[in-house]
Design a protein around this motif. Structure first.
Motif, PDB file in Angstrom:
ATOM      1  N   GLY A 143       0.795  -1.221   0.000  1.00 42.04           N
ATOM      2  CA  GLY A 143       0.000   0.000   0.000  1.00 42.04           C
ATOM      3  C   GLY A 143       0.826   1.268   0.000  1.00 42.04           C
ATOM      4  N   VAL A 144       2.097   1.176  -0.409  1.00 40.69           N
ATOM      5  CA  VAL A 144       2.966   2.359  -0.473  1.00 40.69           C
ATOM      6  C   VAL A 144       2.611   3.157  -1.731  1.00 40.69           C
ATOM      7  CG1 VAL A 144       5.344   3.188  -0.656  1.00 40.69           C
ATOM      8  CG2 VAL A 144       4.825   1.162   0.730  1.00 40.69           C
ATOM      9  N   PRO A 145       2.288   4.443  -1.613  1.00 41.32           N
ATOM     10  CA  PRO A 145       1.865   5.208  -2.784  1.00 41.32           C
ATOM     11  C   PRO A 145       2.992   5.756  -3.647  1.00 41.32           C
ATOM     12  CG  PRO A 145       1.717   6.576  -0.840  1.00 41.32           C
ATOM     13  CD  PRO A 145       2.120   5.201  -0.361  1.00 41.32           C
ATOM     14  N   MET A 146       4.232   5.777  -3.120  1.00 40.44           N
ATOM     15  CA  MET A 146       5.324   6.383  -3.886  1.00 40.44           C
ATOM     16  C   MET A 146       6.630   5.620  -3.676  1.00 40.44           C
ATOM     17  SD  MET A 146       6.624  10.384  -3.943  1.00 40.44           S
ATOM     18  CE  MET A 146       4.947  10.914  -4.341  1.00 40.44           C
ATOM     19  N   LEU A 147       7.281   5.291  -4.792  1.00 40.48           N
ATOM     20  CA  LEU A 147       8.581   4.624  -4.785  1.00 40.48           C
ATOM     21  C   LEU A 147       9.571   5.511  -5.523  1.00 40.48           C
ATOM     22  CD1 LEU A 147      10.476   2.137  -4.391  1.00 40.48           C
ATOM     23  CD2 LEU A 147       9.607   1.291  -6.582  1.00 40.48           C
TER      24      LEU A 147
END
Length: 277
Positions: A233-237
């Protein structure tokens, strides 16, 4: 717990001066870790010892097997000794709640992954599309981190890499808040392991899904790292190097903002740029 650094002798050659000097160098330790589900062997990965329970928990999240802390009953090291009779701590057994859907039997699923890359390919693409338990954020175009903060994250990550300072041979993954605060950092010879360790730590602390956070990694942005971000559920890499074409494709579909070439005062936003102010 196994050691993280090993001292070895190396011959240093100075081409300009024509000198050869034998000296000791510090190397990051790389050892296999076998993951068992109950008593069945599930996977073997090459990793730097340390934070192994986080690694296993994060790996199981990435594989879509678990997504709630209650699904993981226990983690424990199994007995194992090296040639000197010392405990190796290279086998971790995960006990899952009985109602957790088990993956394919070990005979069909068991794989060995290297520290260079993890498990990827068609099966993994299908898995991330079908098995992610955290829905894509509806606020795809809502800024939550400034470009200036984002550009500064690689330096913050590098400053905290203690194992890299000793060996020069490990990757790092760091979880950051929108204001640039470092929430968690892990190092490993494998970049995918470092990410799994960060995800696993958050999972065990009941922090998933990781909304409005940035996962900053050393090196490049591969398909698999995007997959792991999406599964948690991480929105930014963000990565200091280039993404692959498949990483961009998956990030676009999974609703992950993918940032590459984050160096100095510039960066490239490949997908969902509305989150960067």
């Amino acid at each position: 717990m196994g050691r993280l650094v090993q001292r070895v002798k190396a011959t240093r050659i100075d081409i300009t001066g024509g000198r050869r000097v034998v000296r000791e160098e510090s190397l990051a330790v790389e050892e296999p870790l076998e993951v068992r589900l109950g008593h069945d062997s599930f996977s073997v990965t090459m990793r730097t010892p340390g934070d192994d329970f986080d690694l296993v928990a994060g790996f199981l999240v990435s594989e879509g097997i678990i997504f709630e802390p209650e699904q993981l009953i226990s983690l424990r090291f199994c007995a194992g000794e090296d040639e000197n009779g010392q405990q190796t701590f290279n086998v971790v057994e995960a006990q899952l709640r009985p109602d957790v859907a088990m993956p394919l039997p070990a005979a069909h699923r068991h794989v060995t992954t290297s520290s260079a890359c993890g498990i990827c390919g068609t099966a993994s693409i299908d898995a991330v599309r079908k098995s992610s338990h955290f829905t894509r954020s509806a606020a795809v175009d809502e800024p939550f981190v400034s470009a200036a903060v984002l550009a500064a994250l690689p330096d913050t990550l590098r400053e905290q890499q203690k194992l890299f300072d000793k060996t020069g041979g490990v990757h790092a993954a760091g979880l950051f808040a929108p204001d640039g605060e470092l929430l968690s950092l892990r190092e490993d010879v494998g970049r995918h392991n470092a990410v799994d360790k960060v995800v696993g730590a958050a999972f065990r602390d009941r922090q998933l899904p990781l909304g409005k956070t940035i996962l900053q990694v050393s090196g490049r942005a591969s398909f698999e790292l995007v997959q792991k971000a999406a599964m948690a559920g991480v929105p930014m890499l963000a990565a200091v190097s280039a993404p692959s074409s498949l990483a961009v494709e998956l990030a676009q579909e999974a609703g992950v903002t993918l940032v590459g070439f984050s160096r100095g005062n510039t960066l490239n936003v490949y997908t969902h740029p509305g989150r960067v102010g």
